[in-house]
Design an enzyme around this catalytic site. Structure first.
Site, PDB file in Angstrom:
ATOM      1  N   SER A  56      -0.584   0.622   6.105  1.00 54.59           N
ATOM      2  CA  SER A  56      -0.875  -0.297   7.212  1.00 54.59           C
ATOM      3  C   SER A  56      -1.905  -1.321   6.772  1.00 54.59           C
ATOM      4  O   SER A  56      -2.708  -1.067   5.866  1.00 54.59           O
ATOM      5  CB  SER A  56      -1.392   0.474   8.437  1.00 54.59           C
ATOM      6  OG  SER A  56      -2.623   1.100   8.152  1.00 54.59           O
ATOM      7  N   ASP A  57      -1.849  -2.465   7.400  1.00 56.39           N
ATOM      8  CA  ASP A  57      -2.861  -3.485   7.152  1.00 56.39           C
ATOM      9  C   ASP A  57      -2.877  -4.452   8.320  1.00 56.39           C
ATOM     10  O   ASP A  57      -1.999  -4.410   9.193  1.00 56.39           O
ATOM     11  CB  ASP A  57      -2.607  -4.236   5.838  1.00 56.39           C
ATOM     12  CG  ASP A  57      -3.914  -4.680   5.202  1.00 56.39           C
ATOM     13  OD1 ASP A  57      -4.618  -5.500   5.814  1.00 56.39           O
ATOM     14  OD2 ASP A  57      -4.238  -4.206   4.103  1.00 56.39           O
ATOM     15  N   GLN A  58      -3.878  -5.289   8.318  1.00 59.99           N
ATOM     16  CA  GLN A  58      -4.082  -6.196   9.442  1.00 59.99           C
ATOM     17  C   GLN A  58      -4.619  -7.526   8.926  1.00 59.99           C
ATOM     18  O   GLN A  58      -5.457  -7.548   8.021  1.00 59.99           O
ATOM     19  CB  GLN A  58      -5.084  -5.565  10.406  1.00 59.99           C
ATOM     20  CG  GLN A  58      -5.344  -6.340  11.679  1.00 59.99           C
ATOM     21  CD  GLN A  58      -6.423  -5.659  12.504  1.00 59.99           C
ATOM     22  OE1 GLN A  58      -7.589  -5.635  12.111  1.00 59.99           O
ATOM     23  NE2 GLN A  58      -6.040  -5.079  13.626  1.00 59.99           N
ATOM     24  N   ALA A  66       0.248  -4.494  10.863  1.00 58.45           N
ATOM     25  CA  ALA A  66       1.532  -4.091  10.297  1.00 58.45           C
ATOM     26  C   ALA A  66       1.478  -2.651   9.822  1.00 58.45           C
ATOM     27  O   ALA A  66       0.437  -2.169   9.360  1.00 58.45           O
ATOM     28  CB  ALA A  66       1.902  -5.004   9.132  1.00 58.45           C
ATOM     29  N   LYS A  77       0.837  -1.207   0.000  1.00 58.02           N
ATOM     30  CA  LYS A  77       0.000   0.000   0.000  1.00 58.02           C
ATOM     31  C   LYS A  77       0.873   1.259   0.000  1.00 58.02           C
ATOM     32  O   LYS A  77       0.634   2.203  -0.770  1.00 58.02           O
ATOM     33  CB  LYS A  77      -0.919   0.004   1.224  1.00 58.02           C
ATOM     34  CG  LYS A  77      -2.065  -0.977   1.135  1.00 58.02           C
ATOM     35  CD  LYS A  77      -2.924  -0.898   2.389  1.00 58.02           C
ATOM     36  CE  LYS A  77      -4.120  -1.820   2.313  1.00 58.02           C
ATOM     37  NZ  LYS A  77      -4.962  -1.729   3.526  1.00 58.02           N
TER      38      LYS A  77
END
Length: 199
Positions: free
Chosen positions: A75-77, A112, A59
């Protein structure tokens, strides 16, 4: 320092976290196909942590291509139960299946965050939260989903902790920011180190 900070996200929750922290930033959504990026990683046996980091990095890199002079935060999860990685439920039956699988067990949110400048990853970080769901009966799950409606389809776990989803849990370990998918304390520390915000 006048470095422009960009959040590579359209998430109102992540924007809210940045705004509440007093950061001056722009928000531009990444245009990556998350499922297309995840599929080969999961097929190759990548861990939920590795998938979250890859998504956060991708991203930030995507938006950095459009704004090369800026510090771009991605960010991601992922949500995992053992080796199983969950995805957003497709429909209410799928949401019920998620809750049945999570009932009485502890699952993990893997959050993250990455900072990219001019296509180069300057920093990345991973944080975890562990959530223990109380044992749920099939009848309760059906009543709960009837109450929350389509909101259950908007999150991977088919729940919103900030709403009625809190009733599903008996124990939560991890900070608020990690649960919302943007570990703010390590991010703020790194932005200070980079001279991007007042130290």
């Amino acid at each position: 320092m006048t470095t422009t900070i960009i959040l590579a996200s359209s998430s109102p929750f992540r924007r809210m976290l940045m705004e509440n922290a007093g950061l001056s930033f722009e928000a531009h959504a990444a245009t990556i196909d998350e499922r297309a990026l995840e599929a080969p990683l999961e097929k190759a046996g990548a861990t939920p942590d590795a998938v979250a980091l890859a998504l956060a990095r991708a991203k930030a890199e995507d938006v950095s291509r459009r704004f090369s002079d800026s510090l771009v935060i991605g960010s991601d999860q992922t949500m995992s139960l053992g080796d199983r990685v969950f995805h957003k439920p497709r429909d209410m039956a799928d949401a019920a299946s998620h809750l049945h699988a999570l009932s009485g067990k502890t699952h993990r949110l893997n959050s993250a965050v990455a900072i990219v400048n001019d296509g180069v990853v300057l920093w990345e970080h991973l944080a975890h939260a562990e959530l223990t769901m109380r044992p749920l009966t099939a009848d309760f799950i059906a009543r709960h989903l009837a109450r929350v409606g389509d909101r259950a389809l908007s999150s991977v776990g088919a729940y919103q902790l900030e709403g009625q989803g809190i009733q599903l849990f008996e124990k939560i370990e991890g900070d608020y920011f990690t649960i919302l998918g943007l570990p703010m304390l390590p991010l703020l520390k790194k932005l200070r180190e980079l001279g991007a915000i007042d130290g």
